[in-house]
Design an enzyme around this catalytic site. Structure first.
Site, short mmCIF file in Angstrom:
data_model
loop_
_atom_site.label_atom_id
_atom_site.label_comp_id
_atom_site.label_asym_id
_atom_site.label_seq_id
_atom_site.Cartn_x
_atom_site.Cartn_y
_atom_site.Cartn_z
N ARG A 50 63.12 45.38 96.88
CA ARG A 50 64.31 44.85 96.71
C ARG A 50 65.16 45.44 96.30
O ARG A 50 66.48 45.26 96.70
CB ARG A 50 63.94 43.24 95.75
CG ARG A 50 65.29 42.66 95.51
CD ARG A 50 65.90 42.05 96.59
NE ARG A 50 67.20 41.57 96.25
CZ ARG A 50 68.39 42.08 96.38
NH1 ARG A 50 68.42 43.44 96.43
NH2 ARG A 50 69.53 41.33 96.10
N VAL A 64 69.39 40.93 87.77
CA VAL A 64 68.61 39.80 88.09
C VAL A 64 67.33 40.66 89.23
O VAL A 64 67.53 40.06 90.41
CB VAL A 64 68.70 38.59 88.37
CG1 VAL A 64 67.83 37.53 88.83
CG2 VAL A 64 70.04 38.09 87.67
N PRO A 65 66.50 41.44 88.82
CA PRO A 65 65.46 41.92 89.49
C PRO A 65 64.61 40.70 89.99
O PRO A 65 64.06 39.96 89.26
CB PRO A 65 64.64 42.89 88.82
CG PRO A 65 65.74 42.94 87.68
CD PRO A 65 66.46 42.06 87.23
N HIS A 66 64.51 40.69 91.25
CA HIS A 66 63.58 39.63 91.74
C HIS A 66 62.85 39.91 93.10
O HIS A 66 63.24 40.88 93.63
CB HIS A 66 64.48 38.31 92.02
CG HIS A 66 65.52 38.72 93.06
ND1 HIS A 66 66.66 39.23 92.85
CD2 HIS A 66 65.54 38.54 94.49
CE1 HIS A 66 67.46 39.59 93.98
NE2 HIS A 66 66.77 39.07 95.00
N ALA A 67 61.57 39.17 93.17
CA ALA A 67 60.76 39.56 94.41
C ALA A 67 59.73 38.45 94.73
O ALA A 67 59.58 37.83 93.83
CB ALA A 67 60.04 40.97 94.27
#
Length: 151
Positions: A50, A64-67
């Site tokens: 991401r 806001v690291p997201h996956a």
């Protein structure tokens, strides 16, 4: 969106040492794997994938690291304050103090957008970032972030 059902008090960490964005992603993946009982390598691959699409550093010292993670049935999150600000290549070039890690199932991509919007609204509330900077412990940080009484 009730963020307290996604980020639990025991999923808040203060003082995480991360010299680089990529090391931060490794450490965040390790914390997420431990908290949520999922494979660390899977989380890391998803977060790195991401991040390669574009920074998750949304500015004002926040990332806001997201996956999406196969098998997850609902959004889950971590809140982290780094020991020292990390260069997350944020859109405003401000080093990142806090990371909100969001993991969700393949079918929950719209859930992620709602959670992200709720986090952004909370961070825009007057006094929240200042109070978060003053919090000394994970419990204080959680309380400040979730509190409705900040002014």
């Amino acid at each position: 969106m009730d963020l307290s059902t996604i980020i639990l008090p025991e999923h808040v960490f203060v003082g995480l040492p991360a010299p680089t964005k990529w090391r931060a992603l490794q450490m965040l993946s390790s914390k997420a794997a431990s908290c949520f009982g999922i494979d660390e390598a899977t989380v890391l691959r998803a977060l790195e994938g991401r991040e390669k699409l574009g920074t998750t550093g949304i500015g004002n010292g926040v990332a806001v690291p997201h996956a999406a993670i196969a098998g997850m049935t609902r959004p889950r999150g971590l809140m982290v304050r780094f020991a020292h600000a990390v260069d997350f290549e944020a859109i405003d070039d401000v080093p990142t103090e806090w990371a909100f890690v969001l993991l969700f199932g393949e079918a929950g991509r719209s859930d992620y957008l709602n959670v992200l919007a709720a986090i952004a609204r909370r961070l825009r509330t007057e006094g929240v970032l200042k109070a978060m900077r003053q919090a000394k412990t994970a419990a204080e940080l959680y309380s400040v972030f979730m509190s409705e009484a900040i002014v």
